[in-house]
Design an enzyme around this catalytic site. Sequence first.
Site, PDB file in Angstrom:
ATOM      1  N   ASP A  17       0.850  -1.179   0.000  1.00  0.00           N
ATOM      2  CA  ASP A  17       0.000   0.000   0.000  1.00  0.00           C
ATOM      3  C   ASP A  17       0.889   1.234   0.000  1.00  0.00           C
ATOM      4  O   ASP A  17       1.981   1.230   0.562  1.00  0.00           O
ATOM      5  CB  ASP A  17      -0.979   0.008   1.179  1.00  0.00           C
ATOM      6  CG  ASP A  17      -0.297  -0.026   2.535  1.00  0.00           C
ATOM      7  OD1 ASP A  17       0.078   1.051   3.039  1.00  0.00           O
ATOM      8  OD2 ASP A  17      -0.157  -1.125   3.109  1.00  0.00           O
ATOM      9  N   ASP A  52      -9.246   3.131   6.646  1.00  0.00           N
ATOM     10  CA  ASP A  52      -8.124   2.988   7.568  1.00  0.00           C
ATOM     11  C   ASP A  52      -8.543   3.516   8.933  1.00  0.00           C
ATOM     12  O   ASP A  52      -8.735   4.718   9.116  1.00  0.00           O
ATOM     13  CB  ASP A  52      -6.946   3.788   6.999  1.00  0.00           C
ATOM     14  CG  ASP A  52      -5.678   3.693   7.849  1.00  0.00           C
ATOM     15  OD1 ASP A  52      -5.773   3.242   9.004  1.00  0.00           O
ATOM     16  OD2 ASP A  52      -4.610   4.096   7.365  1.00  0.00           O
ATOM     17  N   GLU A 103      -7.291   3.540  12.757  1.00  0.00           N
ATOM     18  CA  GLU A 103      -6.144   3.268  13.612  1.00  0.00           C
ATOM     19  C   GLU A 103      -5.946   4.396  14.607  1.00  0.00           C
ATOM     20  O   GLU A 103      -6.767   5.305  14.719  1.00  0.00           O
ATOM     21  CB  GLU A 103      -4.898   3.065  12.758  1.00  0.00           C
ATOM     22  CG  GLU A 103      -4.551   4.263  11.882  1.00  0.00           C
ATOM     23  CD  GLU A 103      -3.229   4.066  11.150  1.00  0.00           C
ATOM     24  OE1 GLU A 103      -2.188   4.201  11.803  1.00  0.00           O
ATOM     25  OE2 GLU A 103      -3.267   3.795   9.925  1.00  0.00           O
TER      26      GLU A 103
END
Length: 245
Positions: A44, A133, A135
């Site tokens: 990525d 995403d 996190e």
Amino acid sequence: MTPDRKPLRHRRRLVAASIATLALGGTALADVPASAAAKPRGHDVSSHQRSVNWPRAKSKGAKFVYVKATESTSYRNPYFRQQYNGSRKAGLIRGAYHFALPHRSSGRTQAAYFVKHGGTWRRDGWTLPPAVDLENNPYGAKCYGLRRSTMVSWIKSFSNEVKRRTGRRPVIYTTTKWWNDCTGRSRVFSRSHALWLARWGRSSGTLPAGWRYYTFWQYANRGTFPGDQNLFNGAMSQLKRFARG
């Protein structure tokens, strides 16, 4: 993965966190874990990698890539076109991901921004479903200062809007600790959302609550390919079917 832009104090905080992780036994390995060496390998990228040499990545064995498209509703990867279209031209299966900042705006709002600026999906066998995403907050409070129930509602809102606009549920990128801490070990998403597990090391370890297996595993932040190193949990034929939906 980390944001493409952040104040110096946050860069220092992330470096300190990385050092702490290493001290606790974590690592950012460059080698493919032996137990998963036969699985399709990928990576990525974000603006940190700038203009990527995609034919070279392909020649080294890259089969797929996720490209950062957006963050919150105020940032677009300036290299997205080169990375997203360039990887496809080189023969990689590719998809786009969004770095979520749940405290900034609603899930629906961020999903709409993401899809508008690259987070699309096509049933062409070359496009992975959009990914979100989730996190540690690089800008402040743990879990973005949200209650667990509020975080779960935010993710539902994001997912529903992506599904409405693209026809696919987003892949969820997260760590086991973040997920269990910030969603209260929610199992709501595990049956309908593919897991992209972030855990640097030789083992995928314990999965976030609800999931029995990962679809993608980010096992290192450096290695053969530009950016973070990933594996798909299946054969190449299964990766192509996953892309087709």
